[in-house]
Structures are given as C-alpha cells and as structure tokens.
Design a protein around this motif. Structure first.
Motif, mmCIF file in Angstrom:
data_model
loop_
_atom_site.group_PDB
_atom_site.id
_atom_site.type_symbol
_atom_site.label_atom_id
_atom_site.label_comp_id
_atom_site.label_asym_id
_atom_site.label_seq_id
_atom_site.Cartn_x
_atom_site.Cartn_y
_atom_site.Cartn_z
ATOM 1 N N PRO A 400 -101.386 -26.919 -33.445
ATOM 2 C CA PRO A 400 -101.003 -25.500 -33.575
ATOM 3 C C PRO A 400 -99.691 -25.397 -34.335
ATOM 4 C CG PRO A 400 -101.596 -26.040 -31.314
ATOM 5 C CD PRO A 400 -101.528 -27.338 -32.042
ATOM 6 N N ASN A 401 -99.452 -24.265 -34.953
ATOM 7 C CA ASN A 401 -98.310 -24.135 -35.852
ATOM 8 C C ASN A 401 -96.976 -24.443 -35.174
ATOM 9 O OD1 ASN A 401 -97.314 -23.332 -38.548
ATOM 10 N ND2 ASN A 401 -96.274 -21.744 -37.373
ATOM 11 N N SER A 555 -106.933 -26.842 -36.009
ATOM 12 C CA SER A 555 -105.898 -25.836 -35.782
ATOM 13 C C SER A 555 -106.311 -24.445 -36.240
ATOM 14 C CB SER A 555 -104.602 -26.248 -36.487
ATOM 15 O OG SER A 555 -104.803 -26.336 -37.891
ATOM 16 N N THR A 559 -106.129 -21.579 -29.868
ATOM 17 C CA THR A 559 -105.677 -22.651 -28.981
ATOM 18 C C THR A 559 -104.857 -22.087 -27.831
ATOM 19 O OG1 THR A 559 -103.640 -23.021 -30.237
ATOM 20 C CG2 THR A 559 -105.583 -24.299 -30.892
ATOM 21 N N THR A 577 -100.395 -19.525 -26.207
ATOM 22 C CA THR A 577 -101.691 -19.138 -26.767
ATOM 23 C C THR A 577 -101.491 -18.816 -28.228
ATOM 24 O OG1 THR A 577 -102.421 -18.216 -24.656
ATOM 25 C CG2 THR A 577 -103.637 -17.549 -26.635
ATOM 26 N N GLU A 578 -102.293 -19.439 -29.074
ATOM 27 C CA GLU A 578 -102.170 -19.216 -30.512
ATOM 28 C C GLU A 578 -103.524 -18.864 -31.074
ATOM 29 O OE1 GLU A 578 -99.599 -21.680 -33.124
ATOM 30 O OE2 GLU A 578 -101.491 -22.273 -34.005
ATOM 31 N N ARG A 580 -105.498 -17.797 -34.734
ATOM 32 C CA ARG A 580 -105.436 -17.682 -36.189
ATOM 33 C C ARG A 580 -106.667 -16.929 -36.662
ATOM 34 N NH1 ARG A 580 -103.264 -23.364 -38.763
ATOM 35 N NH2 ARG A 580 -101.641 -23.796 -37.247
ATOM 36 N N GLU A 587 -100.131 -17.029 -37.903
ATOM 37 C CA GLU A 587 -100.617 -17.003 -36.542
ATOM 38 C C GLU A 587 -99.811 -16.063 -35.667
ATOM 39 O OE1 GLU A 587 -100.709 -20.978 -36.838
ATOM 40 O OE2 GLU A 587 -98.586 -21.055 -37.197
ATOM 41 N N LEU A 589 -98.238 -15.873 -32.076
ATOM 42 C CA LEU A 589 -97.837 -16.762 -30.991
ATOM 43 C C LEU A 589 -97.411 -15.928 -29.802
ATOM 44 C CD1 LEU A 589 -97.323 -19.658 -30.121
ATOM 45 C CD2 LEU A 589 -95.003 -19.438 -30.995
ATOM 46 N N ILE A 612 -103.554 -29.199 -24.944
ATOM 47 C CA ILE A 612 -103.903 -28.067 -25.800
ATOM 48 C C ILE A 612 -105.415 -27.954 -25.831
ATOM 49 C CG2 ILE A 612 -103.749 -27.060 -28.103
ATOM 50 C CD1 ILE A 612 -101.306 -29.736 -27.300
ATOM 51 N N TYR A 614 -108.774 -26.215 -27.485
ATOM 52 C CA TYR A 614 -109.278 -25.581 -28.700
ATOM 53 C C TYR A 614 -110.570 -24.854 -28.337
ATOM 54 C CZ TYR A 614 -105.894 -28.522 -31.115
ATOM 55 O OH TYR A 614 -104.737 -29.118 -31.540
#
Length: 659
Positions: A400-401, A555, A559, A577-578, A580, A587, A589, A612, A614
C-alpha cells in the motif's frame, strides 16, 4: 599514465559539473579510486602501461632481432632490415652488371657470393621482422581488448581463460549435441528450480528413472533468491568467480547456491547405460521446437531427441529498457541485467572496487539488490548506491502507498540514494563512466547501471511447437494438471495456469516454481493431480523489514492493514484502510482505529509488525505478513475459505501480531 584520484575529488568534480544532484552526494571519507575494468586502462597495468601508440610498438618491435641475425656489434644504430635488404640488392645488381669485364679482378666471384649471401640473410631478417611486427601488433590488440572487456583478467593466459570458462561453465556439456541420448523416458526443457523440483518428484515415484535436462545455461541447477539477498551478507573468498556460492541462511545454517554437487549428476553420454537411472544435464543447449504429437524435441542445431513425457520449464528472462538496448556499444558495456551467478560476480567486482552503482527499478530484485549493495558497500567502505524509478516508493506494486513510502525512507536510512518519480532520458559515456540525464533535471555519474524492471516468460518456441501463449499474462497456457498437450507439461515462471479461486494467473516466485515443478513431475509419472496450491513469496529489505505474502498481493486492490506498535510500553493496534480507484490513481487513506500513523523513520518502531489484507469483491484474496513469520499456513487457510469478514481486526488477532 593512469590517473588516480580520491572518491572525494571525483565527487567534488561531479558536484561542480552537475550541481542538481548534490542531495545524493555525501562522502564520508576519502577513498583511493581504483581503475575500472571497463576503463581504458586495466587494473593489471595500473602503473606500468606504456604511453606509446600501436604504431610505435610495432616499429620498435623490429629492433628485437633474433641473436643469430643480430646486426654487427659495432653498429650503434638499429637499422631497418628492409632498408638494408634493398640497399644490398642494389649493390649486388651493380656488382653483377657493370664491374665484371671492366675490372677483371680475380675476386669478382667471391664478392658476388658474399653479396648474395648477405642479401639472403637480410631478406630473411626482413621477413622475420615483419612477422615480429604482426605478432607484436596482435598481442597488443589482444591485451587491449582484454583490458576493455568487463570481467576478463588483464594479461590472462589462454590456460587461465580456459580454467575461468570451466569454472564459470561457459563450455557445453557434452561437447556436441550428437553425444546426447537419442531417446529418453523423461525429458525436461530448462535447468532452473522448477526443472530440478520436477526431477526430484519423478525420482520419488520412479526410482530408476532416467531424466535428461536440457539447459541453455552453462551451470548445474541453482536457486536464484540468494543472488539478491543472502549472498551479499555472507563473507565469500576473494576468488573470482566464486566456485560454490555458499551463503548463510537467516536460520544460521550454511548451504550452496547449487541444489546438488557436481558428482550428483550423471554424464549425459552415460545416461543410457546408467543402471539406477539419474539425471543428466546438457549444458549450453537450446530447444527450438517441441513436436507434441510425435514426442520429438529439436535442438537449435537440428539434433532431435524423442521422449515418453516432457516438461517445459524455461522460466523467464530479465527485461531491458529500449533506450539501453538501442544505445551505442560503449554505453551498453556499462549496462547489465541481474539474473545469474555471473551477474553477481560482475557486480561484486564493481562493489569491491568501490564503484558507483545505479539500480533502475523498484520491484523485488531492484529493491533487494539496492539494500544488499548498500550493506555490502558499507561493510567494505565502498561506493555510492543509487536507485532510480518512476513510482513514488519502493515495492509500489505490492505494498500500500503509505507502507511503500515508509519503506523508501527506511532504505534511504540504510544508505541507498533513492530517486523517486524519475526516469532516465539519456545515457552517454566518457572514458570511464556513464552520465545519466533524468527527466527531473538531475544528472548522475555512475560506473554501472543494473536494470531490474521485471522479466518476460521464455516462450519463443511456442509458434514452432503450436502451443498457446496467454495474450495478457504471457506464458504457456496449461490445464489444471499443468498440461499444455498430452504428455507435455509446463511449470514455473513460464506456465499460465488456472487458479480456481483467483482465476488465470502466471506467478514468478520461488515457491511456485518448487511446488508446480513437483506437481508436474508427479503427473509425468501418472499422478494426474490438479494444481490448487496458493504459492507464497518473501522479501528482506535490510535488518528492519522482512515480509511474506500469499495469494493475490496487488496494491491496486483495496487493502486493510492492522499493525501492532508499542507506545509507552503498552501494546495497541492501529488499522489502515486504503482504497485505490485504479492502479495509478491517488489513494484515500483512512484510519479506522487510533491516531494516524507516522511515516517518519526516526520514530522507532513504526509499522513494526502487522498484517495487510487485500480484498476483491469484499473477500480476502491476498495477505501480506509484515515482519511476521511462520504464519503463512494460517494465511493460506484464510484465503482458501473464500469468505467475507465483517471485522478484519478480529481476523488480524489470529496472527498474534503482539506476540
């Protein structure tokens, strides 16, 4: 003469010429600059290289006459033998044509004989002088080419070159394809991890199996992951190349890069007569076609081998960038990809010579290699390590970023000069270095560029073999039993298989090569098992970052990350929690519980341990274990359940991230 200068002086010169790169130029101490293998002057001629040109060398060689034909000791000047030849010829002609009858001297015949004798000697001297010049010129050209070939030993004798070739494996085994068996029960095309894993499975089910492996490499089967990780952290002897590539695993045990020692394998010429079977490796041969209907494999030289059952495990080849592929030869000499022990040997020589190394790419190999080189350079007081890529952080296609950017800061703290959001516009070369112009206005001077931008499956034989290749993922299309055609299987990086949970996939991980190779080997002996394994991967980026992943770890997917962070000696969990919109979008966040996480690497520990998830269609399709180990079995079970969860914090508790 060779110019020696300190690394500090070079850095100052570079900073003055290219001031926009000063942010990455930090020199802790003065280090003596050692000439590069690719420089105009080889290391073996550091202080003794003559300044004369090739023409001068050839001219001076004419004075090195054999003792029997040496000039008279009273001669103080080294005369050109060809000039002497022509002068005496003129004198002899005069003696023959004009003086005989007129002079009528009784010594005329003697004079003629002496002149002719001397003429013959000088003619021989002229021929020998010309030959000596040619030999000297050839020797000079050979030495000069040896100096400018990376990896070649300066002044290396033919015997040493042959010895090096044997150690490195650059000799086919056997010497010609017609010495290979004409028929084998089990044939494996490829010589990597999947291929050797298949052999082990075949041998387990058929104790006297005779297996022929055809590899276009010049080595016995070996594993690749340590090339970018453990080998750089294990002290190795200064031999070049390293013979057995031993490395220390993270468990503390030591092993070789090779799966088995040399004596384990059967000579290809003796495979037919081997009573107990075994595996023979044909090194340095390539297959251009597989006729699945008639069960015939055709080598690139036209030699044909029939088989009962066959496995294709050709793996993949590292990609290069078009701008480097189309560059002039002088630039290409400073560009390399990273895939084999020979690449490791070459790069280690640069690191030992305290060279500036630039890694292009932010994936597994690029990021691992940058970290390993930074550690190696620090241990050996080496040169600068740069990493250049277009993305905003390391491992951006996997992490994730927020975690990718934090990892990048950690890599910088380890000594890697990471240049994000940048690509190389041009590459030019002076006498010894490359000058890289980046699209952000920066300029870099570097001794070598290592391109780590992924790899492509080796499917060149597909057309001639009438085999299907997946248009989007690449790789040979196979069924659930990894079969492309009847009695023809594909495993490893080159296989495109159907995953019942995640759809059609192609995976480039060591674990997938091991497991798919094993299953293909079992099916070659009649097992008929489907491939349902969820393969895992692992990576290490220095002492503080290690992670394992399984499933669809991408990614671009939504996630949820749950981390355990000690704060004031109390344990708490923070969740991220992310989401995209797509792989390239910005993203969003959000913090589900607790305060927002800090990405400042000076605050220890940040993202110390965590998991994490996905998600795809609200189901867990991939799991990344961040600094958590020995829990991959649990992660595999969760993915195989194919369930939706209301609270992923509760799922994270199963991994005991506080333990």
């Amino acid at each position: 003469m060779v110019k020696k200068r300190t690394l500090e002086a070079r850095s100052k010169l570079q900073a003055n010429k290219y001031p926009n790169q000063n942010a990455c130029m930090k020199v802790a101490q003065s280090v003596e600059f050692v000439p590069d293998m690719d420089d105009d002057v080889g290391a073996g001629y550091a202080d003794t290289r003559p300044s004369s040109t090739a023409q001068e060398v050839l001219k001076s060689s004419q004075c090195e006459k054999p003792p029997a034909l040496a000039v008279d000791k009273s001669d103080d000047i080294c005369k050109d033998p060809c000039e002497e030849f022509h002068r005496l010829r003129r004198e002899t002609t005069i003696a023959r044509g004009g003086g005989g009858d007129a002079c009528g001297g009784g010594g005329e015949d003697d004079d003629k004989k002496k002149a002719e004798e001397k003429l013959k000697q000088l003619k021989l001297r002229c021929i020998l002088g010309a030959l000596a010049a040619l030999v000297a010129g050839g020797l000079f050209a050979w030495l000069w080419s040896r100096q400018n070939k990376d990896g070649a030993g300066d002044g290396e004798s033919p015997e040493d070159a042959l010895k090096r070739a044997k150690i490195s494996g650059f000799i086919t085994t056997p010497s010609s394809s017609d010495k290979l068996p004409a028929h084998v029960p089990y044939l494996i095309v490829g010589g990597g991890t999947a291929a050797f894993s298949a052999f082990r499975a075949i041998k387990s089910n058929d104790a006297k199996a005779k297996v022929l492996m055809i590899s276009n490499e010049f080595r016995k089967p070996y594993m690749r992951p340590p090339l970018s990780k453990e080998l750089w952290y294990t002290p190795n002897p200064n031999e070049d190349p390293i013979k057995d590539y031993r490395f220390k695993q993270w468990t503390g045990s030591e092993r070789s890069l090779y799966f088995e020692p040399e004596e384990f394998f059967v000579d290809p010429e003796k495979l037919d007569e081997s009573v107990n079977g075994g595996i023979a490796v044909a090194q340095g041969f390539a297959v251009k076609k597989v006729d699945a209907e008639n069960r015939i494999v055709t080598l690139s030289d036209g030699y044909q081998i029939t088989y009962d059952t066959c496995l294709i495990a050709t793996g993949c080849s590292p990609k290069n960038l078009p701008m480097f592929r189309d560059a002039p030869p002088s630039v290409q000499e400073k560009i390399m990809v990273y895939r084999t022990p020979d690449d490791f040997d070459r790069l280690r020589r640069y690191a030992l010579q305290k060279r500036s190394i630039t890694i292009v790419g932010n994936g597994f190999v690029g990021s691992e290699l940058a970290c390993s080189l930074a550690h190696y350079s620090k241990e050996n007081n080496g040169g600068k390590v740069y990493q250049v890529f277009q993305e905003s952080g390391n491992m951006s296609k996997v992490l994730p970023n927020y975690l990718s950017e934090w990892t990048t800061q950690k890599m910088k703290a380890q000594g890697v000069c990471v240049i994000t959001d940048a690509s190389i516009r041009t590459a030019t070369r002076d006498e010894s270095q490359l000058k890289l112009e980046l699209n952000n206005g920066m300029s870099l001077l570097t001794d070598i560029v290592v391109v780590c931008v992924g790899c492509s499956p080796n499917t060149s034989m597909a057309g001639a073999s009438k085999l299907e290749v997946d248009r989007s993922l690449g790789g040979f299309v196979v069924n659930a039993e990894l079969e492309a055609r009847r009695n023809l299987f594909v495993a490893g990086d080159a296989s495109c298989f159907y995953d019942p949970l995640l759809g059609r996939r192609r995976v480039e991980h060591h674990d997938h090569s091991v497991v798919s190779g094993r299953l293909a080997g079992e099916n070659m002996t009649g097992a008929k098992k489907p491939y349902t394994h969820q393969s895992m991967f692992w990576s290490d980026l220095g002492p503080e970052i290690g992670y394992e992943g399984i499933g669809l770890v991408d990614s671009s997917l939504p996630t949820v990350g749950v981390f355990a962070i000690p704060s004031n000696n109390d344990k708490r969990a923070d969740s991220h929690t992310e989401v995209r919109a797509d792989a390239n979008a910005d993203e969003q966040l959000k913090t589900a519980t607790g305060p927002e996480m800090s990405c400042d690497p000076s605050e220890e520990p940040n993202y110390g341990k965590g998991v994490i998830f996905y998600l795809q269609n609200e189901k867990i399709v991939g799991i990344l274990l961040w600094n958590l180990f020995n829990r991959i079995g649990l992660a595999r079970t969760i993915i195989n359940q194919n369930k939706s969860y209301d609270d992923l914090n509760e799922v994270a508790k199963l991994f005991e991230i506080h333990a």
